[in-house]
Design a protein around this motif. Sequence first.
Motif, PDB file in Angstrom:
ATOM      1  N   LEU A 105       0.830  -1.197   0.000  1.00 35.54           N
ATOM      2  CA  LEU A 105       0.000   0.000   0.000  1.00 35.54           C
ATOM      3  C   LEU A 105       0.870   1.255   0.000  1.00 35.54           C
ATOM      4  O   LEU A 105       1.962   1.260   0.567  1.00 35.54           O
ATOM      5  N   PRO A 106       0.395   2.334  -0.630  1.00 32.20           N
ATOM      6  CA  PRO A 106       1.162   3.577  -0.605  1.00 32.20           C
ATOM      7  C   PRO A 106       1.265   4.148   0.801  1.00 32.20           C
ATOM      8  O   PRO A 106       0.317   4.083   1.576  1.00 32.20           O
ATOM      9  N   ILE A 190      -6.341  -6.600  14.692  1.00 29.19           N
ATOM     10  CA  ILE A 190      -6.881  -5.238  14.651  1.00 29.19           C
ATOM     11  C   ILE A 190      -6.432  -4.525  13.382  1.00 29.19           C
ATOM     12  O   ILE A 190      -7.219  -3.838  12.728  1.00 29.19           O
ATOM     13  N   GLY A 191      -5.160  -4.691  13.010  1.00 30.37           N
ATOM     14  CA  GLY A 191      -4.652  -4.014  11.829  1.00 30.37           C
ATOM     15  C   GLY A 191      -5.381  -4.402  10.561  1.00 30.37           C
ATOM     16  O   GLY A 191      -5.666  -3.560   9.702  1.00 30.37           O
ATOM     17  N   CYS A 234       0.469  -5.801   4.875  1.00 34.99           N
ATOM     18  CA  CYS A 234       1.148  -4.819   5.707  1.00 34.99           C
ATOM     19  C   CYS A 234       0.267  -3.585   5.804  1.00 34.99           C
ATOM     20  O   CYS A 234      -0.117  -3.020   4.777  1.00 34.99           O
ATOM     21  N   TYR A 235      -0.046  -3.180   7.036  1.00 39.24           N
ATOM     22  CA  TYR A 235      -0.880  -1.994   7.218  1.00 39.24           C
ATOM     23  C   TYR A 235      -0.614  -1.362   8.575  1.00 39.24           C
ATOM     24  O   TYR A 235      -0.669  -2.039   9.610  1.00 39.24           O
ATOM     25  N   TYR A 236      -0.307  -0.080   8.562  1.00 33.43           N
ATOM     26  CA  TYR A 236      -0.191   0.743   9.759  1.00 33.43           C
ATOM     27  C   TYR A 236      -0.951   2.039   9.491  1.00 33.43           C
ATOM     28  O   TYR A 236      -0.571   2.803   8.586  1.00 33.43           O
ATOM     29  N   ALA A 237      -2.001   2.278  10.250  1.00 33.28           N
ATOM     30  CA  ALA A 237      -2.856   3.431   9.997  1.00 33.28           C
ATOM     31  C   ALA A 237      -2.083   4.741  10.055  1.00 33.28           C
ATOM     32  O   ALA A 237      -2.438   5.708   9.367  1.00 33.28           O
TER      33      ALA A 237
END
Length: 405
Positions: A105-106, A190-191, A234-237
């Motif tokens: 993701l960008p 959660i992510g 992969c995700y981090y808000a």
Amino acid sequence: MERSNTQTNNNRNVNFRFIIVSGISFFLGLQFSNLRALFQTDFNGGGLIYRDSTEYMTWAPDEVEQVERESNQISTQSNKRGRRNRKPPPRYHDSNYTKGNFEPLPWSLPKPSSTRYQTSEEFMSDYIALKRKHNIPLPWEQDEYKEDKVTLPRPIIGLNFPKSATLTMSEYFSCGGITSHHTATQDGRIGICMMENQFADKPPMEGCNNERTKKGDIKPIEVIFDIGVQGPPCYYASVHDGGLENIAKHYPEGTIMLVTRNATKWASSIAGWNGRILKQWADESCHFDGSMEGRGMEYWADQFYAAQGDISRRKVQYWVEFYQAHTQKIREFALNHLSLTYVEVELENDKMAEQLEHYTGVKQSCVQVCHPGPHWIRQHDTTSKCHPPGEEPPEIDSDNDDGTS
């Protein structure tokens, strides 16, 4: 007599052939059994049967281990064919994603500004002054919150990176009497929940915002920490584009929190604790090394290349800047979204517990030193993952676990 001898020899030959065939069949059966057991074990995290999950989960936080084991529990009642029955994984599970079906993701982090180099105390002073200038009330000063268990609007979303007191903060709010989750809920990671909700333009915690008690009651989850996932997916808000905006859009009067650390200590800590995560952050899953197309990626790719170290976890200076830029991004976002409540404290500050009590109303004694995962509990021969400061057991390997989970 000759016919009788011939028949005896034939019987011996048949018996001998039978023994050989039986032995070969038995050996092949063992090999097939071993192969079948091997293929039944899914080392991707989604299909670990209970006995195989032990080593896989030695580093994982307790909540992840519990969700994994509950979702893959072997039924005690075998079916007619004698096969193992396992519960399906929870809704938000990484087994739904692979490198092949998930594109990075960008993401974006800012270049340095003066905001980056402020201490937490300095920034909070400026932030509070700005809120007062715009006549925006501070929740911990309002009567409507003084009678509550916690003097902050909900939900409370912790944006700390791993190894920045995520478990410590989750346990802190649990001690304060409200429902707090770390890494996962009963519905899964959660992510992943927050990521899928962002894609669907839904509130970040929708579908993973309730806790079902053993009595069957439903309780709302009010606090979440360790909300990222290194993938795939992969995700981090707080890193990926649109994540913070989705929080502000759906929870415009909620709370975002950040516990900061000395960036150099953090980088050394996370590299020693689980070097694998930095490999995933770099080029395997997240591409936090700038190795993807997008605005600002050339800057981060140059920084990664220039940093000393032949592999990702040895590029300590790069991750120091990455961590500092992450703090800067959250601070700048808080300054531009004043309807949100923002609270930041610094882990190394001797007054951290006092400051937390001031902002949250939760007593200082609820701040404890927590360590990630059941492996640490077994290794240190203790019964708890959290201890009051100064009462934790002596460290066995301080490079891999410094008590800042």
